[in-house]
Write a protein that holds these residues in place. Structure first.
Motif, PDB file in Angstrom:
ATOM      1  N   GLU A 568       0.761  -1.219   0.087  1.00  0.00           N
ATOM      2  CA  GLU A 568      -0.063  -0.031   0.060  1.00  0.00           C
ATOM      3  C   GLU A 568       0.843   1.278   0.166  1.00  0.00           C
ATOM      4  N   LEU A 569       2.063   1.315   0.629  1.00  0.00           N
ATOM      5  CA  LEU A 569       2.832   2.227   0.851  1.00  0.00           C
ATOM      6  C   LEU A 569       3.432   2.646  -0.765  1.00  0.00           C
ATOM      7  N   GLU A 570       4.022   1.616  -1.308  1.00  0.00           N
ATOM      8  CA  GLU A 570       4.421   1.760  -2.500  1.00  0.00           C
ATOM      9  C   GLU A 570       3.580   2.238  -3.434  1.00  0.00           C
ATOM     10  N   LYS A 571       2.225   1.790  -3.424  1.00  0.00           N
ATOM     11  CA  LYS A 571       1.340   2.306  -4.452  1.00  0.00           C
ATOM     12  C   LYS A 571       1.066   3.637  -4.064  1.00  0.00           C
ATOM     13  N   VAL A 572       1.173   4.203  -2.866  1.00  0.00           N
ATOM     14  CA  VAL A 572       0.708   5.593  -2.259  1.00  0.00           C
ATOM     15  C   VAL A 572       1.832   6.391  -2.951  1.00  0.00           C
ATOM     16  N   ALA A 573       3.013   5.835  -2.685  1.00  0.00           N
ATOM     17  CA  ALA A 573       4.331   6.808  -3.103  1.00  0.00           C
ATOM     18  C   ALA A 573       4.048   6.766  -4.642  1.00  0.00           C
ATOM     19  N   LEU A 574       3.946   5.857  -5.697  1.00  0.00           N
ATOM     20  CA  LEU A 574       3.846   6.147  -7.115  1.00  0.00           C
ATOM     21  C   LEU A 574       2.724   7.110  -7.160  1.00  0.00           C
TER      22      LEU A 574
END
Length: 737
Positions: A568-574
């Motif tokens: 979820e953090l990676e998705k949010v960062a992207l």
């Protein structure tokens, strides 16, 4: 045969010969020497005689004075000095040891008692039927005094009667009417005036004066019409009056004492607990006010009433103080909530409650204008329903010890069986409290007690409390039993209270023990303990296993949750990075658009100027070719060129183009400026636009085709229309719009 002798062990001596004639026909049945040395003689048909140690007749009791009959068969004196009299029709108990006697119709008195006084060693009693005078151990009714009597006044040989029909004076052994004003309540001497009295009646006050050897007809005190049953004059001359339903009045009289010059009313607002049922007494040379909450006193410094600091210690502040009287020795007698009491004054000046069974008198008291009247050192008269009750304070009351409570019976309600039957008393010497044990199935029991009190006129009431079972005592009741249902296993203390005629006794009669049921026995409890320990160990092992499983599951769930969180953090960062790039792109596009707008504006201005210069060039070239036309033609051409220049400088079409491109770059600048100041002229709008573009005064002068001085004047007018303070920079102001 009526002859009395005393035997000393060897010979007989004739005694009490003065009574032989009386007893000759009476037929003596029994004689008993009493503990105090007096003689009690019982006869066959003339009742009971009590003869003193000196040989005087103290009392004669017969059927007219309370005996069941005139036949006395036997006499017995009990431990407290009272007599049991055996008669042919029952038993009579005589309170010979009590300091009370009745003055009623048996001695000639008719009606409830209200007043009493001694005058010239004669006792006068006043009732609802008139005045009675004591003559040779019998009372006779005074002539012309029929009707309600309220009070007597006896002082310095003068004797007055307060009567419903008016005020009477005692002269020549008769009562003579002095004033026919109805309802003569009471009389009080006036401070400093020996021969003047104040009288209270149904509708105010009146003044009586002694003159020419007689009491003169009283004169009315003006300006006060309230009933004055109880009143006294204070040290400062003020008259205090208590009214049964309206409160208390304080009156100031004039010097002639024939008129009230000021009236002050006191009631609940001034500290009294109520406006009603306030009585007034004078004791200890001061005024005391009886209320529904005990005795109150007046506090002059505050002009208020507060509970009496002295009497409240003895009488409390919860009962209605009906009457309060003082004898010549300073002893106090009171009626509080229809209960009589006696405060004896000791040598130190303090009061001690005398333990006298006044509670025996409660059924005899009447409930209208109750009074206690100390007549002399050895007699206090208490108003009764029938006549008076005479109390002799010098006689010590013999009334026996406190109540005794007996445990009579313990009954099992489960199997309807009698578990105990006897007369067990808590007052028996060297007796330990008995323990009664019951099996658990018999925990429903009934306890019966008794308290035989032959010397008590009142009935005995009981209440119970089983410690560790009852929170409060049971209500008072004449029923001497108590059912105890569903007692818990263990020890219970049985407490009982009994009261009668003012006496109260509390006793721990017994201890009741209930065996526990089989499932609460000691071996079962051991089994419970072992089983509980085993169960706890098993539960502990199961909980430990469950803890391990739960811990492993939590670790796995935590790892899975971390993986999901990382994704979820990676998705949010992207998403954040894409958003930032988009915002940056939009910013660049906005800047490019703005620059293009500026470039377009500049280009259009340049094109316009180039076009103008090209036109000017062509016209100048044409002027050069037309030199042959002469000076007038050249001047005309030059004027045309100047006119074209002016037209170019002031061309409205060029301004509209400029305004359009200006709005493209600077938004709704003109709209906001006009919203702030609608009165701006087109020239001032142009000046504002050039100021917005941060142009110099010189540049603005060239564009507006005016002098620098004109630009300054325009700036001044513009500032004035915008109502700007001198401290505000005009260009900064335009930049913020």
């Amino acid at each position: 045969d009526g002859e009395l002798y005393r035997f000393d062990g060897q010979s007989f001596e004739a005694v009490y010969k003065e009574f032989w004639a009386i007893f000759e026909d009476a037929l003596i049945n029994c004689v008993r020497r009493l503990k105090n040395g007096q003689l009690a003689i019982g006869t066959q048909d003339k009742g009971l005689y009590i003869i003193g140690r000196e040989g005087n007749l103290l009392n004669k009791l017969d059927k007219n004075k309370g005996l069941n009959s005139n036949s006395i068969l036997d006499i017995y004196e009990d431990a407290i000095g009272n007599l049991w009299v055996g008669q042919n029709n029952g038993l009579t108990y005589i309170y010979l040891g009590l300091p009370f006697s009745l003055i009623d119709q048996k001695v000639g008195i008719e009606g409830p008692g209200y007043a009493a006084a001694y005058h010239r060693n004669k006792l006068f009693l006043g009732t609802s039927n008139g005045v009675y005078e004591l003559k040779e151990n019998q009372f006779e009714k005074a002539v012309s005094t029929s009707g309600q009597v309220y009070n007597f006044y006896s002082q310095n040989g003068q004797f007055l009667l307060g009567h419903h029909n008016g005020t009477f004076a005692y002269e020549n052994n008769k009562f003579k009417l002095v004033n026919d004003r109805q309802g003569s309540w009471m009389f009080q001497p006036v401070n400093g005036k020996e021969n003047t009295l104040i009288g209270g009646h149904y509708a105010g006050l009146q003044i009586f004066e002694w003159a020419d050897g007689h009491w003169q007809k009283g004169k009315e005190v003006k300006n006060f019409k309230e009933s004055s049953r109880l009143f006294y004059q204070s040290h400062d001359g003020s008259i205090w009056i208590s009214h049964g339903f309206k409160g208390v009045y304080k009156l100031e009289l004039n010097a002639q004492m024939d008129s009230v010059i000021s009236t002050r009313h006191y009631g609940e607002k001034d500290g009294f607990p109520s406006n009603e049922l306030i009585n007034l007494f004078k004791v200890q040379n001061r005024l005391v006010f009886g209320t529904i909450r005990g005795a109150y006193q007046y506090i002059p410094q505050q002009d208020k009433f507060r509970p009496d600091s002295l009497l409240s210690k003895y009488l409390g502040n919860s009962g209605r103080l009906i009457d309060l009287s003082e004898d010549v020795l300073g002893n106090l007698y009171y009626i509080l909530d229809r209960k009589v009491g006696y405060l004896k004054k000791n040598r130190s000046g303090a009061f001690v409650h005398e333990k006298i069974p006044f509670s025996l008198l409660s059924p005899l008291l009447h409930d209208d204008l109750e009074k206690i009247i100390p007549t002399d050192l050895n007699q206090v008269l208490i108003s009764a329903r029938e006549g008076f009750i005479a109390f002799d304070p010098s006689q010590r009351a013999s009334f026996g010890d406190s109540l005794k409570i007996f445990l009579r019976e313990i009954h099992s309600l489960t199997n309807d069986s009698l578990h105990y039957f006897d007369n067990l008393s808590a007052k028996q010497k060297n007796r330990k409290t008995k323990v009664f044990k019951f099996p658990f199935k018999d925990r429903f029991i009934k306890v019966r007690v008794s308290s035989p009190q032959h010397q008590s006129l009142g009935k005995v009431q009981y209440r119970f409390k089983l410690k560790e079972f009852d929170r409060n005592w049971t209500p008072w009741s004449e029923e001497p039993s108590r059912e105890l249902n569903g007692l818990s296993p263990g020890t219970h203390e049985l407490w009982v209270e009994a009261k009668s005629s003012g006496n109260l006794e509390r006793s721990l009669l017994a201890i009741i023990y209930i065996y526990p049921p089989w499932y609460l026995s000691w071996w079962i409890r051991i089994f419970y303990v072992l089983g509980t320990i085993t169960a706890m160990m098993l539960v502990g092992w199961l909980l430990w296993k469950r803890f391990i499983l739960v811990q492993d599951r939590l670790i796995r769930d935590k790892e899975e949750a971390l993986l999901v969180k990382d994704a979820e953090l990676e998705k949010v960062a992207l998403q954040s990075e894409n958003t930032i790039q988009k915002i940056h792109k939009e910013k660049l596009e906005s800047e490019i658009k703005f620059k293009n707008q500026e470039l377009t504006t500049s280009t259009m201005h340049l094109l316009a100027k180039n076009a103008f210069l090209q036109s000017l060039k062509e016209r100048l070239e044409q002027l050069a070719k037309d030199k042959s036309k002469g000076a007038s033609a050249q001047n005309k051409s030059i004027r045309g060129i100047i006119q074209s220049i002016n037209q170019n400088l002031n061309d409205e079409e060029e301004w509209e183009k400029f305004s359009f491109h200006f709005s493209q770059v600077h938004g709704d600048f003109f709209a906001r400026l006009k919203e702030r100041c609608p009165e701006l002229s087109p020239q001032e709008l142009k000046l504002s636009a050039y100021l917005r573009m941060n142009m110099t005064t010189k540049e603005i002068a060239q564009l507006l085709n005016i002098s620098i001085r004109g630009v300054e004047t325009g700036r001044y007018r513009l500032r004035k229309k915008l109502e700007l303070d001198s401290s505000v920079n005009l260009i900064d102001f335009m930049m913020k719009i």
